[in-house]
Every structure is written in C-alpha cells, then in structure tokens.
Design a protein around this motif. Structure first.
Motif, PDB file in Angstrom:
ATOM      1  N   HIS A 168       1.533  -1.320  -0.495  1.00 27.71           N
ATOM      2  CA  HIS A 168      -0.377   0.002  -0.002  1.00 27.71           C
ATOM      3  C   HIS A 168       0.570   1.107  -0.049  1.00 27.71           C
ATOM      4  O   HIS A 168       1.335   1.900   0.949  1.00 27.71           O
ATOM      5  CB  HIS A 168      -0.997   0.357   1.726  1.00 27.71           C
ATOM      6  N   THR A 169       1.523   1.300  -0.969  1.00 24.29           N
ATOM      7  CA  THR A 169       2.225   2.466  -1.537  1.00 24.29           C
ATOM      8  C   THR A 169       1.746   3.785  -2.062  1.00 24.29           C
ATOM      9  O   THR A 169       1.557   3.500  -2.675  1.00 24.29           O
ATOM     10  CB  THR A 169       3.352   2.419  -1.893  1.00 24.29           C
ATOM     11  N   ARG A 170       1.831   4.825  -1.042  1.00 17.27           N
ATOM     12  CA  ARG A 170       1.854   6.032  -1.757  1.00 17.27           C
ATOM     13  C   ARG A 170       3.321   7.012  -2.123  1.00 17.27           C
ATOM     14  O   ARG A 170       4.191   6.640  -2.104  1.00 17.27           O
ATOM     15  CB  ARG A 170       1.546   7.083  -0.502  1.00 17.27           C
ATOM     16  N   ASP A 171       2.564   7.634  -3.482  1.00 28.01           N
ATOM     17  CA  ASP A 171       4.372   8.888  -3.938  1.00 28.01           C
ATOM     18  C   ASP A 171       4.577   9.462  -2.528  1.00 28.01           C
ATOM     19  O   ASP A 171       3.787  10.242  -1.826  1.00 28.01           O
ATOM     20  CB  ASP A 171       3.038   9.641  -4.678  1.00 28.01           C
ATOM     21  N   VAL A 172       5.833   9.214  -2.812  1.00 29.02           N
ATOM     22  CA  VAL A 172       6.500  10.309  -1.607  1.00 29.02           C
ATOM     23  C   VAL A 172       8.203  11.282  -2.280  1.00 29.02           C
ATOM     24  O   VAL A 172       7.917  10.967  -3.408  1.00 29.02           O
ATOM     25  CB  VAL A 172       7.398   9.935  -0.217  1.00 29.02           C
ATOM     26  N   PRO A 173       7.861  12.068  -1.701  1.00 29.15           N
ATOM     27  CA  PRO A 173       9.206  13.011  -2.359  1.00 29.15           C
ATOM     28  C   PRO A 173      10.351  12.477  -2.850  1.00 29.15           C
ATOM     29  O   PRO A 173      10.879  10.997  -2.280  1.00 29.15           O
ATOM     30  CB  PRO A 173       9.743  14.638  -1.097  1.00 29.15           C
ATOM     31  N   PRO A 174      11.567  12.722  -3.356  1.00 30.53           N
ATOM     32  CA  PRO A 174      12.589  12.146  -3.657  1.00 30.53           C
ATOM     33  C   PRO A 174      13.724  12.129  -2.442  1.00 30.53           C
ATOM     34  O   PRO A 174      13.192  13.339  -2.057  1.00 30.53           O
ATOM     35  CB  PRO A 174      12.483  12.799  -4.692  1.00 30.53           C
ATOM     36  N   LEU A 175      14.301  11.785  -2.840  1.00 33.44           N
ATOM     37  CA  LEU A 175      15.619  12.113  -1.291  1.00 33.44           C
ATOM     38  C   LEU A 175      16.743  11.874  -1.978  1.00 33.44           C
ATOM     39  O   LEU A 175      17.426  10.777  -2.703  1.00 33.44           O
ATOM     40  CB  LEU A 175      15.644  10.130  -0.185  1.00 33.44           C
ATOM     41  N   PRO A 176      17.276  12.643  -2.065  1.00 32.56           N
ATOM     42  CA  PRO A 176      18.286  13.444  -3.053  1.00 32.56           C
ATOM     43  C   PRO A 176      19.745  12.658  -2.151  1.00 32.56           C
ATOM     44  O   PRO A 176      21.181  12.624  -3.544  1.00 32.56           O
ATOM     45  CB  PRO A 176      18.859  14.623  -3.082  1.00 32.56           C
ATOM     46  N   TRP A 177      19.787  12.298  -1.650  1.00 31.66           N
ATOM     47  CA  TRP A 177      20.730  11.511  -0.729  1.00 31.66           C
ATOM     48  C   TRP A 177      21.068   9.443  -0.674  1.00 31.66           C
ATOM     49  O   TRP A 177      21.677   8.961  -0.241  1.00 31.66           O
ATOM     50  CB  TRP A 177      21.167  11.704   0.909  1.00 31.66           C
ATOM     51  N   LEU A 178      19.631   9.043  -1.198  1.00 32.10           N
ATOM     52  CA  LEU A 178      19.374   7.966  -1.643  1.00 32.10           C
ATOM     53  C   LEU A 178      20.608   7.419  -3.383  1.00 32.10           C
ATOM     54  O   LEU A 178      20.319   7.412  -4.172  1.00 32.10           O
ATOM     55  CB  LEU A 178      18.444   7.609  -2.085  1.00 32.10           C
ATOM     56  N   ASP A 179      22.217   6.734  -2.601  1.00 29.79           N
ATOM     57  CA  ASP A 179      23.040   6.814  -3.592  1.00 29.79           C
ATOM     58  C   ASP A 179      23.306   5.486  -3.168  1.00 29.79           C
ATOM     59  O   ASP A 179      22.390   4.426  -2.628  1.00 29.79           O
ATOM     60  CB  ASP A 179      24.315   7.416  -3.138  1.00 29.79           C
ATOM     61  N   ALA A 180      24.210   4.382  -3.366  1.00 31.22           N
ATOM     62  CA  ALA A 180      24.401   3.175  -3.984  1.00 31.22           C
ATOM     63  C   ALA A 180      24.653   2.643  -2.199  1.00 31.22           C
ATOM     64  O   ALA A 180      23.563   1.983  -1.655  1.00 31.22           O
ATOM     65  CB  ALA A 180      25.760   2.928  -4.594  1.00 31.22           C
ATOM     66  N   HIS A 196      21.825   0.125   2.505  1.00 31.13           N
ATOM     67  CA  HIS A 196      21.530   0.601   3.737  1.00 31.13           C
ATOM     68  C   HIS A 196      19.406  -0.079   4.403  1.00 31.13           C
ATOM     69  O   HIS A 196      19.339  -0.617   5.196  1.00 31.13           O
ATOM     70  CB  HIS A 196      22.124   1.904   4.510  1.00 31.13           C
ATOM     71  N   VAL A 197      19.370   1.287   3.132  1.00 28.98           N
ATOM     72  CA  VAL A 197      17.653   0.418   3.134  1.00 28.98           C
ATOM     73  C   VAL A 197      17.415  -0.675   3.243  1.00 28.98           C
ATOM     74  O   VAL A 197      16.326  -1.334   4.224  1.00 28.98           O
ATOM     75  CB  VAL A 197      16.970   2.049   2.136  1.00 28.98           C
ATOM     76  N   LEU A 198      18.006  -1.437   2.442  1.00 30.79           N
ATOM     77  CA  LEU A 198      17.524  -2.782   1.616  1.00 30.79           C
ATOM     78  C   LEU A 198      17.576  -3.479   2.922  1.00 30.79           C
ATOM     79  O   LEU A 198      17.052  -5.027   3.321  1.00 30.79           O
ATOM     80  CB  LEU A 198      18.005  -2.956   0.010  1.00 30.79           C
ATOM     81  N   ARG A 199      19.055  -3.697   3.345  1.00 34.70           N
ATOM     82  CA  ARG A 199      19.543  -4.446   4.729  1.00 34.70           C
ATOM     83  C   ARG A 199      18.376  -4.479   6.175  1.00 34.70           C
ATOM     84  O   ARG A 199      17.738  -5.166   6.345  1.00 34.70           O
ATOM     85  CB  ARG A 199      20.677  -4.064   4.318  1.00 34.70           C
ATOM     86  N   ILE A 200      18.111  -2.831   6.024  1.00 35.29           N
ATOM     87  CA  ILE A 200      17.451  -2.497   7.474  1.00 35.29           C
ATOM     88  C   ILE A 200      15.520  -4.054   7.121  1.00 35.29           C
ATOM     89  O   ILE A 200      15.470  -4.163   7.661  1.00 35.29           O
ATOM     90  CB  ILE A 200      16.427  -0.867   7.417  1.00 35.29           C
ATOM     91  N   LEU A 201      15.656  -3.492   5.629  1.00 29.00           N
ATOM     92  CA  LEU A 201      13.681  -4.062   5.629  1.00 29.00           C
ATOM     93  C   LEU A 201      13.501  -4.997   5.168  1.00 29.00           C
ATOM     94  O   LEU A 201      13.172  -6.523   5.694  1.00 29.00           O
ATOM     95  CB  LEU A 201      13.087  -3.234   4.036  1.00 29.00           C
ATOM     96  N   GLN A 202      15.334  -6.041   4.688  1.00 32.07           N
ATOM     97  CA  GLN A 202      15.101  -7.517   4.539  1.00 32.07           C
ATOM     98  C   GLN A 202      15.681  -7.823   5.918  1.00 32.07           C
ATOM     99  O   GLN A 202      14.908  -9.013   6.457  1.00 32.07           O
ATOM    100  CB  GLN A 202      17.221  -8.168   3.950  1.00 32.07           C
ATOM    101  N   GLU A 203      16.231  -7.434   6.317  1.00 35.54           N
ATOM    102  CA  GLU A 203      16.149  -7.533   8.138  1.00 35.54           C
ATOM    103  C   GLU A 203      14.977  -8.149   8.774  1.00 35.54           C
ATOM    104  O   GLU A 203      14.428  -8.619   9.565  1.00 35.54           O
ATOM    105  CB  GLU A 203      17.749  -7.111   8.829  1.00 35.54           C
ATOM    106  N   VAL A 204      13.969  -7.009   8.603  1.00 39.88           N
ATOM    107  CA  VAL A 204      12.716  -7.203   9.283  1.00 39.88           C
ATOM    108  C   VAL A 204      12.565  -7.923   8.767  1.00 39.88           C
ATOM    109  O   VAL A 204      11.661  -8.942   9.817  1.00 39.88           O
ATOM    110  CB  VAL A 204      12.131  -5.327   9.367  1.00 39.88           C
ATOM    111  N   LEU A 205      11.696  -8.081   7.301  1.00 40.29           N
ATOM    112  CA  LEU A 205      11.476  -9.209   6.729  1.00 40.29           C
ATOM    113  C   LEU A 205      11.594 -10.488   6.954  1.00 40.29           C
ATOM    114  O   LEU A 205      11.050 -11.423   7.228  1.00 40.29           O
ATOM    115  CB  LEU A 205      11.079  -9.014   5.798  1.00 40.29           C
ATOM    116  N   THR A 206      12.793 -10.933   7.197  1.00 37.80           N
ATOM    117  CA  THR A 206      13.393 -11.937   7.326  1.00 37.80           C
ATOM    118  C   THR A 206      13.393 -12.329   9.093  1.00 37.80           C
ATOM    119  O   THR A 206      13.059 -13.872   8.678  1.00 37.80           O
ATOM    120  CB  THR A 206      15.235 -11.691   7.451  1.00 37.80           C
ATOM    121  N   ASN A 207      13.160 -11.785  10.135  1.00 35.99           N
ATOM    122  CA  ASN A 207      13.371 -11.515  11.453  1.00 35.99           C
ATOM    123  C   ASN A 207      11.345 -12.008  11.197  1.00 35.99           C
ATOM    124  O   ASN A 207      11.071 -13.008  12.154  1.00 35.99           O
ATOM    125  CB  ASN A 207      13.198 -10.905  12.057  1.00 35.99           C
ATOM    126  N   ILE A 208      10.190 -11.812  10.232  1.00 34.22           N
ATOM    127  CA  ILE A 208       9.183 -11.888  10.850  1.00 34.22           C
ATOM    128  C   ILE A 208       8.803 -12.986  10.319  1.00 34.22           C
ATOM    129  O   ILE A 208       8.073 -13.660  10.395  1.00 34.22           O
ATOM    130  CB  ILE A 208       8.234 -10.021   9.764  1.00 34.22           C
TER     131      ILE A 208
END
Length: 641
Positions: free
Chosen positions: A521-533, A538-550
């Motif tokens: 259930h995603t909505r449009d959000v403003p761009p994040l200028p600092w979102l480099d590789a 970091h974002v992917l690892r955080i969400l991966q860890e949370v989903l893996t624990n679930i």
C-alpha cells in the motif's frame, strides 16, 4: 539659378571702377586745451578751437601713439583729461557709390579714457561704458553712406580723451566700399577678439569635461583633471581683458582688472603643477614657493587697499614673471629629459612666452604699433593644446602598457587554465580511482558480511551433518543477499518507491513459498536526494532484516508494506511501515549475545540519520522506518553481520 547669377553679375558691374578703398596712413594732430571728458555733439559745439583756422596742427604718421607713463591718473579721480585730436581726409575716389555703400574701418584705438569719431563735423561714433576697460580690441566699423556728397572728400576727426600721462594709440584708418573692406574687418575682428572667444569657450568645455572626469575618479587620486579644469578656468579669467566690448562686463574696473591678474597667475601655477604630473616629476619646494608667491601677490593687489590697477596695468603685469619662470624651467627640463615632440613643442612655446609677453606689454605701453595682434592669449591657448597633446601621448603610452599587460595576463591566464585543466584531469582520475576503491571495499565488505557469512553457516552445517538445518534455505538466503547487493547498484534517481519495488520483486516469491501473503500500500513520496548506492543498500538491508525476522520468528501469515510522507521532530521526511499479523514483538533495550541483527538495523538507521521503531499490537507488530528528506554530514558505514 541663372537669375541669381545674373543678379550677382549686375551688382558687380554696378560698382564703378574708381570706387577703391583708401588707406589713411597720415593725419594732422593737435592737443586740445579742453577740460571735458565727454565728447561734444559736433565740432561746432567743441569750443576748443578744433575748427579755428589758426590752430596749429602737426602732421603725424599712422599708426600714431603717445607715450604712456606709469603710474598715471585714472579716469574718474577728478583730474581733467588730456584731449588729442587727429584729422584725416578721405578722398572722393573712395566714396563712389556702391551697392553696400562706403565704410570707415579703424582696426584699433586704445587709451585710458574715451574716443569719438566725427565725419564732416558730425558725431558719428563714440566709445561707451568704462573709461578704463575700453573696447580697445574691437575694430570700429562705421557707415559713411549718410555723409557722402558726390565727388566731394570727407573730413574725419578722431577725438581721444585720456587720463593724465596715460598716453594713447590709434591705428591707421581705411575708408572705401564695404565690399572691399569687409574681408579685412572680418579678419581683424576674428584675430583680435572672435577667435580668442572661440578658443576660450573650447578650453572651458574641455575643462568642464576634465572636471566631470575628476568628480568620477577623485577617489583614485586623479588630481590632474582638476588642475586642467582650474587652468582652463583661469585662462578664461586671464584673457577677459581682451574681450571687453562697448557694454562691458558690469563689474567694477579695479575688481575686473584684479580678476584678470589673478587668473593669469593661477593659470601659470596650475600649468606648472599639471606639467609636473604629466612628466612624472615632483618639485615640492618650488611648488610651495610658487603657491606662496601667487597668494601673496593676489592679496597685495586686492583693490581693497591697492591703488587703481588700471592706471599702472603694464607695471602690475610684471608680477607674472616670477610665476611663469618655474613653468618655463619645468617645460625645458621635461623636453630635455623625455625627448618627446609634445614636450619639445611645449618647451618651445614656453621659451617664446617671454618675448611675446614683452611684445604685448609694449603694446599696452603704446611703444609698439597699435595694429599688431596681442599674442599672449593665443600662446596660452597653444600651451593648453600642448598639454592636451602631452596628456594624449601619455594616455597612448599607458594604453600600450595596458595592452602589453593584458597580453601578458592573457598568456598567464592561458597557462593557468592549461595547468588547471591538467590538475582537474588528475583530480578526476584520482576521484575515479578512489570511487572504484571505495565501491570495491564496500562490495567486498557486503560479500564478506552478508553472502560470505551465510555461506560459512551453510558450510558448517554440511561439515557437521546438522540434519535439522535446511541447507537449501540457507543457500536461498545467500542468493537473496547477493541479489540485494546487486540491486543497490542500480540507479534509482532518489526514488524510494523504485528501490522498494526491486525489494518486492526479490522477496515476494520467497515469502509466498513460506505461506506469507505480501501486500503493498504505497503512496507517492518526495524524492530523497541523498539516496545513493551506499544509502540504498542500508535501506534494503534494514527492510531485509525486518522481513527475515518476521518470517523466522513471528509465525505471521500476512505482511503489509506501506509508505507515506511524514514529519519527525519538525523535520520533513517519509516513512516505510512493515505490519505483520504474527506474534507481537518488543525489541530488548540491551541486545543479548547472538542478536546482532537488531543492532545492525539500528546502526544502519543512524548512518542514514533515520529512525526505526517496533510497535507491538494486539495481533502482530508494526515496524516504522522514518527517512529524512535532507541528511546531515555523511557518517561512517556501520558494521554488518
């Protein structure tokens, strides 16, 4: 056009051949005993014997002059005048009828007093205005048409009333057709007054222009422009004596004379100071002495306490010599040192200044023919012109030096640009090398801590024969770690939703195989200028860890991922929420041994200036990851497990 030409020819042929101008170079002179300043209305009313046959007239040659003695009396001081009559005969041949009629032309007369011209006993012309500042430099142009009788000569009398001992001078006279005399009269008017007025006006315009330049550049210390303006203005005052007409200037005679004297002294002083600037030399002691002398002379000659200056003007003009000597010396020294043609011409003019000045002084003392031209005013104009030429040459030299400096600066700039280009290329190469090194280190660290750690776990399971551990599951997790590391390298252009879409593609099948439904259930959000590789990983690892624990610990059957724009502590940002329907989970304050996953989540969140939170619900847990729109200074990469 033909009619106009015919009219001109008819006028020309109407001029009789015998109508030739007469040059009156001889006269009869007589000193009258009259005590009256004002000229009589006619010769008959003179009452001094001018028409008496017994009067003894003396022949004189024109131009004629009476010696001037200095000092002398002044008109208006109560002393009677000395009256001098001159009588001339105009031949009938000069009075023949012409289209424009006959004229009487007198180039110059001069005295301290007044003058009058009588034609056949009738007062035809008289001077007006001041008796001191007379219009001596304005030629007399008199119409004789009303006094001509056919084939009869005319008798012309000139009466000059002068102060005691003032003397006087009268040039020769011309009488004849206006057509023949007009050119000479025009030329004499031009040389004696009109041309000088034009030169004064041009000098004043140049001076005003120099004043405007000085006002615009006075903070740069360009006082030369101010000196040129003062010199031009002083020249205007110093030459005003030669431009007095019949109307005068409406100023007291003594003050007007003092103003011309002060103007001459000031012009010499300003010229000396300006010449020093043009030559690049300084004579401080001489300059101070000159300024002191000029100030003293100007104060001493003030009409408040000095005798009338007009009475002994030639003597007063001797005061100009000390003011002119420094200027002449500086001009000659500059010409010898610089050897430039403007300075040489200026020095030549300065050397000519003294003989020409003595010539004009002799004219004012009536020791030289009255038909000469006063040369000093034009010499001042020539001096100003030479100053302009010298300044122009200096400007050209400065322009050449500026051009050379600009060429040198351009060459230096080109060298600097080339060196800067080479430096830039070296910096870019070093930056690329550093970027590659950092990316290589990051990938090696992720491979070691992520995929490497999982592979080592699978290897230990196989080596120890732990049957309860699903090796295939461990390998799938290794593959997911590898894919997530690769996905972080894909450009997302600061789009968080694009990054989450890649994560969904990688994990949706695995979660489905585990019997867990994944809802978005995603909505449009403003761009994040600092979102480099690095940040994306970091974002992917955080969400991966949370989903893996679930998947491993909650026993959930459904997971919902949502996004929204939200502020945290007054700072704008976006949050990502992960909601499950499994067992509620409350993270411990102190992490026990072996639970490094939660520590990595928090460490990665701090690296992003983000915030993470677990909120247990009645049925399940809500994990919220808040990401700022703008980050602070970059932080170090957290350790991973």
């Amino acid at each position: 056009m033909w009619q106009a030409l015919a009219a001109i020819l008819s006028i020309a042929y109407c001029i009789p051949a015998q109508a030739t101008a007469a040059h009156l170079a001889e006269a009869m002179a007589w000193q009258s005993p009259s005590m009256a300043w004002a000229p009589p209305r006619s010769l008959a009313a003179a009452g001094d014997g001018v028409l008496d046959p017994a009067t003894r007239w003396q022949p004189v040659a024109l131009p004629a002059a009476r010696e001037r003695r200095t000092p002398s009396a002044t008109p208006g001081d109560g002393t009677p005048p000395q009256v001098w009559w001159l009588r001339m005969q105009v031949p009938a041949s000069a009075l023949a009828p012409t289209p424009q009629g006959p004229r009487l032309y007198i180039p110059r007369w001069h005295t301290l007093g007044n003058a009058a011209v009588y034609v056949d006993g009738r007062l035809a012309w008289q001077s007006r205005g001041s008796r001191v500042l007379v219009s001596f430099n304005q030629p007399v142009w008199l119409d004789l048409g009303g006094d001509v009788r056919p084939d009869q000569p005319l008798t012309v009398h000139v009466r000059m009333a002068s102060a005691q001992g003032a003397g006087g001078a009268l040039s020769s006279l011309w009488a004849g057709p206006a057509e023949e005399l007009r050119a000479g009269w025009r030329l004499r008017s031009l040389l004696q007054s009109d041309l000088l007025a034009y030169v004064r006006g041009a000098n004043l315009v140049l001076g005003v222009l120099a004043l405007a330049v000085w006002l615009a550049r006075r903070r740069q210390g360009e006082t030369g422009y101010l000196l040129f303006f003062l010199m031009s203005l002083s020249h205007v005052f110093g030459t005003s004596l030669f431009l007095v007409d019949a109307e005068g200037f409406g100023l007291d005679d003594s003050w007007f004379t003092w103003l011309t004297m002060a103007g001459s002294l000031s012009a010499s002083t300003c010229a000396f100071l300006l010449l020093c600037r043009i030559q690049g030399r300084r004579y401080p002691r001489l300059a101070r002495a000159l300024l002191l002398y000029v100030a003293t002379a100007a104060l001493a000659l003030l009409p408040l306490w000095s005798p009338p200056l007009g009475a002994f003007l030639p003597l007063v003009r001797l005061a100009q010599i000390p003011a002119a000597l420094p200027l002449v010396g500086a001009a000659v020294a500059g010409a010898w040192r610089l050897r430039a043609w403007p300075h040489v011409l200026l020095a030549a003019m300065m050397v000519l200044l003294f003989p020409l000045w003595l010539h004009d002084l002799a004219m004012q003392s009536f020791r030289v023919s009255a038909e000469h031209i006063y040369a000093t005013p034009y010499l001042y104009a020539g001096v100003i012109a030479m100053f302009l030429a010298a300044a122009f040459q200096r400007y050209q030299q400065a322009a050449r030096e500026a051009e050379q400096a600009r060429a040198v600066l351009a060459e230096r700039l080109a060298d600097q640009e080339r060196e800067l280009g080479r430096t830039h290329e070296r910096l870019r190469a070093a930056e690329r090398q550093q970027t590659l090194m950092h990316e290589r280190q990051r990938l090696m660290r992720e491979m070691h801590d992520g995929v490497g750690s999982s592979l080592m776990s699978a290897l230990r399971v196989v080596q120890h024969g732990q049957a309860e551990v699903d090796v295939a599951q461990v390998l799938k997790e290794c593959i997911d770690d590898l894919k997530i590391s690769i996905d972080s390298l894909e450009p997302v252009d600061a789009d968080l939703l694009a990054l989450l879409a890649g994560l969904r593609f990688r994990l949706e099948q695995r979660l489905g195989e585990a019997g867990i439904a994944l809802r978005w259930h995603t909505r449009d959000v403003p761009p994040l200028p600092w979102l480099d590789a690095q940040s994306a990983l970091h974002v992917l690892r955080i969400l991966q860890e949370v989903l893996t624990n679930i998947v491993k610990h909650s026993g959930a059957t459904a997971i919902t991922v949502s996004t929204a724009e939200a502020a945290c502590g007054g700072a704008p940002g976006v949050h990502v929420c992960v909601r499950d329907d499994g067992r509620p989970f409350t993270p411990p304050t102190a992490l026990p041994p072996g639970r490094r996953g939660l520590g990595n989540v928090r460490a990665r969140a701090r690296a992003l200036d983000a915030r993470c939170d677990w909120a247990p619900q009645a049925h399940g847990t809500v994990f919220t990851l808040w990401l700022p729109l703008q980050r602070g200074p970059a932080r170090g990469t957290p350790a991973t497990a």
